[in-house]
Design an enzyme around this catalytic site. Structure first.
Site, short mmCIF file in Angstrom:
data_model
loop_
_atom_site.label_atom_id
_atom_site.label_comp_id
_atom_site.label_asym_id
_atom_site.label_seq_id
_atom_site.Cartn_x
_atom_site.Cartn_y
_atom_site.Cartn_z
N TRP A 1 0.87 -1.19 0.00
CA TRP A 1 0.00 0.00 0.00
C TRP A 1 0.90 1.24 0.00
O TRP A 1 1.79 1.35 0.85
CB TRP A 1 -0.87 -0.04 1.26
CG TRP A 1 -1.90 1.04 1.37
CD1 TRP A 1 -2.75 1.45 0.40
CD2 TRP A 1 -2.19 1.82 2.53
NE1 TRP A 1 -3.57 2.44 0.89
CE2 TRP A 1 -3.24 2.68 2.20
CE3 TRP A 1 -1.67 1.86 3.82
CZ2 TRP A 1 -3.78 3.59 3.10
CZ3 TRP A 1 -2.21 2.75 4.73
CH2 TRP A 1 -3.25 3.62 4.36
N ASP B 1 -0.65 -5.70 9.26
CA ASP B 1 -1.68 -4.71 8.94
C ASP B 1 -2.91 -5.49 8.46
O ASP B 1 -2.85 -6.16 7.42
CB ASP B 1 -1.15 -3.77 7.83
CG ASP B 1 -2.18 -2.73 7.41
OD1 ASP B 1 -3.29 -2.70 7.98
OD2 ASP B 1 -1.86 -1.95 6.48
N ALA C 1 -6.67 -4.91 7.41
CA ALA C 1 -7.65 -3.86 7.10
C ALA C 1 -8.88 -4.42 6.38
O ALA C 1 -9.81 -3.66 6.09
CB ALA C 1 -7.00 -2.77 6.25
N LYS D 1 -13.41 -0.79 6.44
CA LYS D 1 -14.03 -1.56 5.37
C LYS D 1 -15.05 -2.56 5.93
O LYS D 1 -16.17 -2.62 5.45
CB LYS D 1 -12.99 -2.31 4.55
CG LYS D 1 -11.62 -1.67 4.48
CD LYS D 1 -11.48 -0.61 3.42
CE LYS D 1 -10.28 0.26 3.75
NZ LYS D 1 -9.65 0.94 2.69
C1 LMR Z 1 -6.99 2.04 -0.68
O1 LMR Z 1 -5.94 1.40 -0.70
O2 LMR Z 1 -7.55 2.43 -1.71
C2 LMR Z 1 -7.65 2.34 0.64
O3 LMR Z 1 -6.93 1.78 1.69
C3 LMR Z 1 -7.95 3.78 0.80
C4 LMR Z 1 -6.74 4.61 1.07
O4 LMR Z 1 -6.75 5.33 2.07
O5 LMR Z 1 -5.78 4.58 0.30
#
Ligand code: LMR
Length: 394
Positions: free
Chosen positions: A127, A208, A210, A243
């Site tokens: 991410w 992590d 999520a 989420k």
């Molecule tokens: C994403 O990866 O799109 C989500 O976790 C939203 C974000 O805050 O980036």
């Protein structure tokens, strides 16, 4: 002073979200930001969340401060949802945080505070916000191989080879389930091998999580985090309710620190309080109270689980439809991985030019690294996307 500020590179995900909003075409499809949408394109307030909020309006007597780590009833309820009975509660220090991002930030601050020289190992890819937070905090970072572009699965040999180099006290950032951005996840056996390796090197897992409940189910998605918790002397966990409870803007997160024994728990717990105090004092309570109300009430919990399961199965079915449609259009099994991936995301493997063409020519918005959010589709748009992908040469 303020005139010396320099612009920061935009966050690619949020930048795309803005571009989509500004696109005036009616046929556009948003597969960008990781927000769940139902078949009507709406991100609904979940039924149990509405009920819990109604109850709160009626019954809440005060909005005075909770504690620096939030309401203990919330941290306990969410801890149990994530960790089950994998570990004795007296080894788990916990703090409410503003969302999962807040938990990641506080977890990294905790690690840095405890061991100034620690290196954080992140999956390649991960991410994007992981990378920028680690960099912003000035923590040394290394990448481990994770995604195999050829198979669209996990490059497990590469991952183990790279993580062998982690040193005692380094942090290894792992996605608990539904890997973002790839959609490729570890098997149970692979979690076991990762745990063995971490035990050998003395590196500390930082999980992590999520998207619990978006992959294979609430308990199934917690397999890795629970397995590590049952094995490892130390561990950090950052969790988000954005989420799975759909409370994105309410900012509900939890940071947990697992200590080797109950004796070291108190120090970890007071350090979490201290870190919260330095950053924002008290974590937000409203969403946390909603989540706790749901988890602690048998009827609300059952309703939430059933709605979450519908969400999960809906995304799985979209995956299957898209893989099948692309199988027919391309006369190949090249896109079968879409049905194997889990969670909201799949890294589709389109080139940056193809992603741009999808957006400009077809109004289909994907992240530049070719990540798509499956939940942005519905039964009508699956064939539209499949046709557009073939049109741009996928
Ligand atoms: C994403 O990866 O799109 C989500 O976790 C939203 C974000 O805050 O980036």
């Amino acid at each position: 002073m303020l005139t010396d500020l320099t612009p920061q590179p935009p966050d690619k995900i949020l930048e795309l979200m803005q571009m989509f909003r500004e696109d005036t075409r009616t046929q556009k499809i948003d597969l960008g930001v990781g927000v769940y949408k139902n078949a009507e394109g709406v991100t609904p307030v979940m039924r149990a969340v509405k009920s819990a909020e109604r109850r709160l309006v009626e019954e809440q007597q005060t909005k005075s401060y909770t504690s620096l780590v939030g309401d203990p009833a919330f941290t306990t309820a969410l801890r149990d949802l994530i960790l089950g009975d994998s570990i004795s509660a007296d080894r788990v220090a916990a703090a409410g945080t503003p969302g999962g991002t807040g938990a990641i930030r506080q977890g990294l601050e905790l690690a840095r505070y405890a061991e100034a020289g620690t290196t954080v190992w992140v999956s390649s890819p991960t991410w994007p916000n992981h990378l920028t937070i680690v960099k912003y905090l000035g923590i040394p970072m290394r990448e481990y191989r994770y995604f195999d572009n050829a198979t669209r699965g996990v490059n497990f040999d590469g991952m183990l080879t790279d993580l062998k180099e982690a040193k005692a006290g380094d942090l290894v950032l792992l996605h608990g389930c539904c890997h973002n951005p790839t959609g490729a996840n570890l098997t149970k056996e692979q979690w076991g091998q990762v745990a063995d390796l971490l035990e050998k090197t003395g590196a500390v897992p930082f999980v992590d999580i999520a998207y619990q409940g978006f992959g294979d189910g609430l308990d199934e998605d917690a397999y890795g985090v629970r397995y590590l918790a049952s094995k490892m002397p130390e561990m950090i966990i950052a969790a988000s309710c954005s989420k799975n409870f759909g409370v994105y803007r309410d900012r509900v997160g939890l940071l947990m620190a697992i200590t080797p024994n109950a004796a070291s728990h108190g120090m970890a717990q007071s350090t979490l309080s201290f870190l919260n105090r330095q950053n924002y004092s008290f974590p937000p309570d409203h969403g946390a109270k909603v989540v706790q109300t749901i988890l602690d009430d048998a009827d609300l919990r059952a309703d939430w689980k059933s709605e979450l399961e519908d969400v999960r199965l809906g995304m799985l079915s979209l995956r299957q439809q898209l893989a099948e449609d692309l199988r027919q259009r391309t006369n190949s099994d090249r896109f079968d991985f879409i049905a194997r991936h889990r969670g909201m995301f799949s890294r589709t493997g389109l080139s940056p030019d193809q992603v741009t063409a999808l957006r400009e020519k077809h109004g289909v918005y994907m992240i530049g690294d070719s990540r798509m959010n499956v939940a942005g589709l519905n039964a009508e748009t699956v064939p539209v996307l499949a046709a557009a992908m073939v049109d741009v040469g996928a």
